[in-house]
Design a protein around this motif. Structure first.
Motif, mmCIF file in Angstrom:
data_model
loop_
_atom_site.group_PDB
_atom_site.id
_atom_site.type_symbol
_atom_site.label_atom_id
_atom_site.label_comp_id
_atom_site.label_asym_id
_atom_site.label_seq_id
_atom_site.Cartn_x
_atom_site.Cartn_y
_atom_site.Cartn_z
ATOM 1 N N ARG A 30 24.186 33.236 38.079
ATOM 2 C CA ARG A 30 25.458 33.983 38.227
ATOM 3 C C ARG A 30 25.192 35.425 38.594
ATOM 4 N N PRO A 31 25.992 35.966 39.517
ATOM 5 C CA PRO A 31 25.776 37.369 39.854
ATOM 6 C C PRO A 31 26.038 38.279 38.659
ATOM 7 N N THR A 32 25.375 39.393 38.655
ATOM 8 C CA THR A 32 25.544 40.390 37.593
ATOM 9 C C THR A 32 27.018 40.655 37.286
ATOM 10 N N ILE A 33 27.811 40.845 38.336
ATOM 11 C CA ILE A 33 29.219 41.231 38.126
ATOM 12 C C ILE A 33 30.038 40.094 37.496
ATOM 13 N N HIS A 34 29.556 38.854 37.614
ATOM 14 C CA HIS A 34 30.202 37.725 36.931
ATOM 15 C C HIS A 34 30.184 37.974 35.412
ATOM 16 N N TYR A 35 29.021 38.357 34.883
ATOM 17 C CA TYR A 35 28.888 38.584 33.437
ATOM 18 C C TYR A 35 29.801 39.735 33.005
ATOM 19 N N ILE A 36 29.981 40.702 33.898
ATOM 20 C CA ILE A 36 30.768 41.891 33.531
ATOM 21 C C ILE A 36 32.266 41.562 33.510
ATOM 22 N N VAL A 37 32.720 40.812 34.523
ATOM 23 C CA VAL A 37 34.128 40.383 34.527
ATOM 24 C C VAL A 37 34.376 39.466 33.322
ATOM 25 N N GLU A 38 33.403 38.599 33.046
ATOM 26 C CA GLU A 38 33.519 37.684 31.907
ATOM 27 C C GLU A 38 33.672 38.475 30.591
ATOM 28 N N GLU A 39 32.922 39.562 30.475
ATOM 29 C CA GLU A 39 33.005 40.398 29.264
ATOM 30 C C GLU A 39 34.415 40.982 29.105
ATOM 31 N N ALA A 40 34.987 41.452 30.232
ATOM 32 C CA ALA A 40 36.344 42.028 30.167
ATOM 33 C C ALA A 40 37.356 40.952 29.769
ATOM 34 N N VAL A 41 37.229 39.774 30.398
ATOM 35 C CA VAL A 41 38.186 38.689 30.118
ATOM 36 C C VAL A 41 38.048 38.229 28.659
ATOM 37 N N ALA A 42 36.802 38.104 28.189
ATOM 38 C CA ALA A 42 36.569 37.682 26.794
ATOM 39 C C ALA A 42 37.093 38.718 25.802
ATOM 40 N N SER A 43 37.332 39.939 26.280
ATOM 41 C CA SER A 43 37.862 41.001 25.422
ATOM 42 C C SER A 43 39.391 41.064 25.485
ATOM 43 N N GLY A 44 39.991 40.155 26.242
ATOM 44 C CA GLY A 44 41.452 40.069 26.328
ATOM 45 C C GLY A 44 42.055 40.893 27.453
ATOM 46 N N ILE A 45 41.217 41.371 28.387
ATOM 47 C CA ILE A 45 41.744 42.157 29.515
ATOM 48 C C ILE A 45 42.028 41.213 30.687
ATOM 49 N N GLU A 46 43.245 41.302 31.220
ATOM 50 C CA GLU A 46 43.619 40.388 32.307
ATOM 51 C C GLU A 46 43.604 41.055 33.677
ATOM 52 N N ASP A 47 43.915 42.337 33.723
ATOM 53 C CA ASP A 47 44.007 43.022 35.022
ATOM 54 C C ASP A 47 42.745 43.829 35.277
ATOM 55 N N ILE A 48 42.044 43.451 36.337
ATOM 56 C CA ILE A 48 40.739 44.061 36.611
ATOM 57 C C ILE A 48 40.719 44.589 38.045
ATOM 58 N N LEU A 49 40.321 45.847 38.190
ATOM 59 C CA LEU A 49 40.166 46.441 39.520
ATOM 60 C C LEU A 49 38.677 46.615 39.805
ATOM 61 N N ILE A 50 38.222 46.019 40.904
ATOM 62 C CA ILE A 50 36.825 46.223 41.300
ATOM 63 C C ILE A 50 36.815 47.195 42.476
ATOM 64 N N ILE A 51 36.042 48.263 42.324
ATOM 65 C CA ILE A 51 35.954 49.262 43.400
ATOM 66 C C ILE A 51 34.760 48.901 44.264
ATOM 67 N N ILE A 52 35.046 48.580 45.515
ATOM 68 C CA ILE A 52 33.979 48.130 46.429
ATOM 69 C C ILE A 52 33.882 49.114 47.600
ATOM 70 N N SER A 53 32.925 48.856 48.466
ATOM 71 C CA SER A 53 32.822 49.638 49.697
ATOM 72 C C SER A 53 33.040 48.672 50.868
ATOM 73 N N GLU A 54 33.145 49.242 52.051
ATOM 74 C CA GLU A 54 33.362 48.450 53.262
ATOM 75 C C GLU A 54 32.331 47.305 53.383
ATOM 76 N N GLU A 55 31.075 47.617 52.990
ATOM 77 C CA GLU A 55 29.968 46.654 53.156
ATOM 78 C C GLU A 55 29.951 45.600 52.053
ATOM 79 N N LYS A 56 30.795 45.735 51.037
ATOM 80 C CA LYS A 56 30.657 44.856 49.874
ATOM 81 C C LYS A 56 31.781 43.823 49.745
ATOM 82 N N GLN A 57 32.320 43.427 50.898
ATOM 83 C CA GLN A 57 33.386 42.435 50.947
ATOM 84 C C GLN A 57 32.986 41.126 50.258
#
Ligand code: UTP
Length: 292
Positions: free
Chosen positions: A34-61
């Motif tokens: 699993r990509p690193t960011i999978h574990y991080i989103v999972e941590e937020a969701v497991a903490s009861g957070i539903e709305d998540i904003l990921i800040i990306i760059s043009e190259e990180k689509q």
């Protein structure tokens, strides 16, 4: 006020992970399957957070591609016992609303957070750095949210680190309020010798009040010529009370090669499915290379 929103900055250049980061965002570099960011989103969701904003760059689509919902076929596959990763992805995409915004240029973490202003509005919010994974019994950001529930103010996730490592992080000058909780007096980013306040570092998890936005809009670039979130938080701490909390958990900085290797080895050692075979392999290979 309950913490309902999380921001994950993931638009940095990843220079410490070149050349792979030229084509694969470091936030997509895997720990096992699993990509690193999978574990991080999972941590937020497991903490009861539903709305998540990921800040990306043009190259990180490609980060947006990863979090698209599962297809019918993938949903069926995810029922299988050996498809735990896919099942987890299905669960987090179902339970959360993931939004994206683009940072125009990688001007620093403080600049990246500015892009969350419209998403956050007038509420305190969680920040989880896109390359910092924390393995713990209770999700790290949940630990900070519980401290926030008591004090209703910004809470910075901190840990004590070895003296030689303090120069890599935001450094805390604070007063111990109670076990593991500090009142923040000042912060300095990547301190050089005579700037070092303590052995306490700010490490990748934050609850921040919306007052930070006005500060970040007016701040000058700091260390490394970047707009530093630490500088913004230092100013916030002069305006309102900010606490720091020594969280429980093992932290991995996937943005550097050693952190990436440590994470992969330790997650493999924890994996019920293949830890025994993996331990045998490690012992054999280490002996062969005459390292033990
Ligand atoms: P880092 O400082 O670890 O990321 O920022 P970096 O700048 O990509 O790393 P190097 O030093 O070049 O190797 C922590 C998090 O903040 C994001 C990064 O993507 C990372 O997840 N970040 C950093 C941004 O979103 N924008 C920036 O301008 C800088």
């Amino acid at each position: 006020m309950r913490i309902k929103k999380a921001v994950i900055p993931a638009a940095g250049m990843g220079t410490r992970f070149l050349p792979i980061s030229r084509s694969i965002p470091k936030e997509l570099i895997p720990i096992i399957d699993r990509p690193t960011i999978h574990y991080i989103v999972e941590e937020a969701v497991a903490s009861g957070i539903e709305d998540i904003l990921i800040i990306i760059s043009e190259e990180k689509q490609s980060i947006t591609n990863y979090f698209r919902g599962l297809s019918e076929q993938e949903l069926k596959l995810s029922e299988r016992k050996d498809m735990k990763g896919l099942k987890s992805l299905g669960m987090i995409t179902e339970k959360s609303n993931i939004y994206y915004t683009k940072q125009e240029e990688p001007l620093g973490l403080g600049d990246a957070i500015r892009y969350a202003k419209d998403f956050v509005g007038d509420e305190p919010f969680a920040v989880l750095l896109g390359d910092d994974v924390i393995y713990s019994d209770k999700p790290c950001i949940k630990q900070l949210m519980e401290v926030y529930d008591r004090f209703g103010t910004s809470i910075l996730g901190v840990r004590k680190v070895d003296k030689e490592n303090i120069i890599k992080y935001g450094n805390l000058k604070g007063q111990l309020k109670e076990d593991k909780i500090y009142i923040v007096d000042a912060l300095v980013e990547k301190p050089v010798d005579n700037e070092i306040y303590s052995n306490i570092a700010v490490l990748g998890r934050y609850i921040i009040t919306p007052g930070i936005f006005e500060i970040l809009d007016n701040i000058e670039p700091g260390k490394d010529e970047e707009i530093q979130l630490t500088d913004g938080l230092n100013l916030l701490a002069q305006k309102e009370t900010v606490y720091a909390y020594e969280f429980e958990g093992r932290r991995y900085d996937i943005g550097n090669k050693m952190g990436f290797l440590e994470a992969n080895i330790e997650y493999a050692l924890r994996d019920e499915g293949f830890s025994q075979d993996f331990i045998k392999y490690i012992l054999k290979i280490a002996e062969k290379h005459n390292k033990i």
